[in-house]
Write a protein that holds these residues in place. Structure first.
Motif, PDB file in Angstrom:
ATOM      1  N   ALA A 234      -7.533  59.428  44.747  1.00 51.63           N
ATOM      2  CA  ALA A 234      -5.945  60.489  44.774  1.00 51.63           C
ATOM      3  C   ALA A 234      -6.660  62.003  45.061  1.00 51.63           C
ATOM      4  O   ALA A 234      -6.424  62.460  46.540  1.00 51.63           O
ATOM      5  CB  ALA A 234      -5.540  61.196  43.741  1.00 51.63           C
ATOM      6  N   ALA A 235      -7.860  62.704  44.394  1.00 48.30           N
ATOM      7  CA  ALA A 235      -8.714  63.692  45.192  1.00 48.30           C
ATOM      8  C   ALA A 235      -9.080  62.976  46.392  1.00 48.30           C
ATOM      9  O   ALA A 235      -9.000  64.568  46.724  1.00 48.30           O
ATOM     10  CB  ALA A 235      -9.738  64.134  43.953  1.00 48.30           C
ATOM     11  N   ALA A 236      -9.404  62.188  47.013  1.00 51.68           N
ATOM     12  CA  ALA A 236     -10.470  62.578  47.665  1.00 51.68           C
ATOM     13  C   ALA A 236      -9.372  63.087  49.220  1.00 51.68           C
ATOM     14  O   ALA A 236      -9.738  62.587  50.347  1.00 51.68           O
ATOM     15  CB  ALA A 236     -11.034  61.043  48.543  1.00 51.68           C
ATOM     16  N   TRP A 237      -8.141  62.971  48.176  1.00 49.84           N
ATOM     17  CA  TRP A 237      -7.082  63.091  50.512  1.00 49.84           C
ATOM     18  C   TRP A 237      -7.480  64.448  50.641  1.00 49.84           C
ATOM     19  O   TRP A 237      -6.406  65.028  50.785  1.00 49.84           O
ATOM     20  CB  TRP A 237      -5.739  62.892  49.401  1.00 49.84           C
ATOM     21  CG  TRP A 237      -5.800  61.601  49.907  1.00 49.84           C
ATOM     22  CD1 TRP A 237      -5.892  60.173  49.423  1.00 49.84           C
ATOM     23  CD2 TRP A 237      -4.371  60.373  51.312  1.00 49.84           C
ATOM     24  NE1 TRP A 237      -5.472  59.065  49.608  1.00 49.84           N
ATOM     25  CE2 TRP A 237      -4.903  58.895  50.917  1.00 49.84           C
ATOM     26  CE3 TRP A 237      -4.263  61.127  52.042  1.00 49.84           C
ATOM     27  CZ2 TRP A 237      -4.206  58.494  51.576  1.00 49.84           C
ATOM     28  CZ3 TRP A 237      -3.961  60.083  53.133  1.00 49.84           C
ATOM     29  CH2 TRP A 237      -3.604  58.781  52.803  1.00 49.84           C
ATOM     30  N   ALA A 238      -7.941  65.353  48.997  1.00 45.63           N
ATOM     31  CA  ALA A 238      -8.557  67.064  49.038  1.00 45.63           C
ATOM     32  C   ALA A 238      -9.283  67.395  50.246  1.00 45.63           C
ATOM     33  O   ALA A 238     -10.026  66.504  50.450  1.00 45.63           O
ATOM     34  CB  ALA A 238      -8.087  67.109  47.770  1.00 45.63           C
ATOM     35  N   ASP A 239      -9.097  68.208  50.643  1.00 49.91           N
ATOM     36  CA  ASP A 239      -9.826  68.958  51.183  1.00 49.91           C
ATOM     37  C   ASP A 239     -11.620  69.195  49.963  1.00 49.91           C
ATOM     38  O   ASP A 239     -12.429  69.113  50.759  1.00 49.91           O
ATOM     39  CB  ASP A 239      -9.281  70.740  51.635  1.00 49.91           C
ATOM     40  CG  ASP A 239      -8.607  70.414  52.503  1.00 49.91           C
ATOM     41  OD1 ASP A 239      -8.708  69.889  53.876  1.00 49.91           O
ATOM     42  OD2 ASP A 239      -7.516  71.327  52.584  1.00 49.91           O
ATOM     43  N   GLY A 240     -11.404  69.384  49.198  1.00 53.65           N
ATOM     44  CA  GLY A 240     -12.211  69.341  48.085  1.00 53.65           C
ATOM     45  C   GLY A 240     -11.182  69.300  46.568  1.00 53.65           C
ATOM     46  O   GLY A 240     -10.425  69.797  46.089  1.00 53.65           O
ATOM     47  N   VAL A 241     -12.826  69.394  45.590  1.00 57.80           N
ATOM     48  CA  VAL A 241     -12.311  69.505  44.737  1.00 57.80           C
ATOM     49  C   VAL A 241     -13.168  69.886  43.725  1.00 57.80           C
ATOM     50  O   VAL A 241     -14.696  70.279  43.706  1.00 57.80           O
ATOM     51  CB  VAL A 241     -13.033  67.237  44.158  1.00 57.80           C
ATOM     52  CG1 VAL A 241     -12.018  67.450  42.878  1.00 57.80           C
ATOM     53  CG2 VAL A 241     -12.515  66.800  45.154  1.00 57.80           C
ATOM     54  N   LEU A 242     -12.353  70.614  42.229  1.00 59.70           N
ATOM     55  CA  LEU A 242     -13.034  71.533  41.725  1.00 59.70           C
ATOM     56  C   LEU A 242     -12.927  70.799  40.501  1.00 59.70           C
ATOM     57  O   LEU A 242     -11.766  70.409  39.903  1.00 59.70           O
ATOM     58  CB  LEU A 242     -12.190  73.039  41.649  1.00 59.70           C
ATOM     59  CG  LEU A 242     -12.002  74.185  43.016  1.00 59.70           C
ATOM     60  CD1 LEU A 242     -11.306  74.819  42.677  1.00 59.70           C
ATOM     61  CD2 LEU A 242     -13.189  73.966  43.348  1.00 59.70           C
ATOM     62  N   PHE A 243     -13.895  71.060  39.594  1.00 59.00           N
ATOM     63  CA  PHE A 243     -14.518  69.761  38.312  1.00 59.00           C
ATOM     64  C   PHE A 243     -14.045  71.255  37.623  1.00 59.00           C
ATOM     65  O   PHE A 243     -14.541  71.871  37.251  1.00 59.00           O
ATOM     66  CB  PHE A 243     -15.445  69.058  38.304  1.00 59.00           C
ATOM     67  CG  PHE A 243     -15.638  68.046  39.432  1.00 59.00           C
ATOM     68  CD1 PHE A 243     -15.383  67.001  38.626  1.00 59.00           C
ATOM     69  CD2 PHE A 243     -15.931  68.672  41.032  1.00 59.00           C
ATOM     70  CE1 PHE A 243     -14.722  66.002  40.189  1.00 59.00           C
ATOM     71  CE2 PHE A 243     -16.204  67.356  41.479  1.00 59.00           C
ATOM     72  CZ  PHE A 243     -15.621  66.439  41.439  1.00 59.00           C
TER      73      PHE A 243
END
Length: 280
Positions: A234-243
């Motif tokens: 699911a996160a891969a659909w976003a422009d970027g991921v914050l952890f």
């Protein structure tokens, strides 16, 4: 659904560090949809106090799709609640589309949430006694605005449910109910859509359809989406991921694949401490 996955370039900017020259720019001209400055959230006092957020600095540009991930207990839910005005930080500042909400009175904050924000939850949160159309129009009704049935029809068509307006949630599949929730989030043309584990209760195929709709809300409708998820796919659909880790943003990955995101999460979970010097 006919929606194809698309991705913005990492250079478009998903998240802007505080150090990147934001100071001195007026809120109205900043171009940021969500801004958190020094946000802390503590529950309890004394020796039993829990620091859910330990000083979050963040600026998300308008028209972006950002995923937020982190180990259990890292502060993801608290971050979302504070960013969306559902909870008040213990200290720090929160701005939504240039509007400072930290000290806003509750009635004004409620109005802002109803008119300028959209919400999508894992449990759908539809009212079973209302029709699909009535559920979609609920934000307008709660805000005291005219319930525009034509607008409801438009957003239902956008999510592929043009002929479902008179049905009740119990007559729909889980995926269809989540599409109704997305239509409800879109009906007021919000500045920001906050999604909390929107695919957590869905099968893989249905999850792809829902993520496609959120992606289209950004690329096709110009919305800003902030999504908390535990799922690297699911996160891969976003422009970027914050952890998130230990209440701060410890890492960031732009344009990563599901495999890259999963690997970064595995490293973070094993470490369970923030990366020194990483700006969020």
């Amino acid at each position: 659904m006919g929606l194809r996955r698309s991705r913005r370039r990492a250079s478009d900017g998903v998240e802007v560090p505080v150090e990147s020259g934001v100071s001195g720019v007026s809120a109205e001209d900043s171009g940021f949809a969500v801004e958190l400055r020094g946000v802390r959230r503590q529950y309890g006092r004394g020796g039993g106090a829990v620091q859910a957020l330990a000083g979050v600095d963040l600026a998300l540009v308008r028209g972006s799709f950002t995923a937020v991930m982190g180990p259990s207990g890292s502060g993801k839910s608290t971050f979302l609640q504070c960013a969306a005005g559902l909870d008040r930080p213990s200290s720090g500042s929160v701005r939504l589309a240039g509007t400072e909400i930290t000290g806003m009175r509750e009635n004004a904050l409620t109005e802002l949430r109803r008119s300028r924000l959209g919400f999508v939850f894992q449990a759908f949160n539809l009212l079973p006694s209302l029709t699909v159309e009535q559920n979609v129009l609920l934000p307008m009704r709660l805000a005291g605005r005219r319930q525009d049935r034509r607008r409801a029809g438009e957003v239902l068509a956008q999510v592929g449910l043009a002929d479902m307006g008179r049905r009740r949630p119990g007559e729909l599949s889980g995926g269809q109910q989540q599409r109704v929730a997305i239509a409800r989030a879109l009906v007021t043309s919000p500045d920001v859509i906050f999604a909390d584990e929107p695919t957590g209760a869905l099968d893989t195929g249905t999850a792809v359809e829902v993520l496609g709709l959120l992606r289209h809300a950004v690329s096709g409708l110009g919305a800003t989406v902030v999504m908390v998820t535990h799922d690297p796919v699911a996160a891969a659909w976003a422009d970027g991921v914050l952890f998130l880790a230990e209440g701060v943003f410890a890492d960031r990955l732009d344009g990563g694949t599901a495999e890259e995101i999963a690997a970064r999460m595995a490293m973070l979970t094993a470490r369970r401490v923030p990366v020194a010097g990483v700006a969020a």
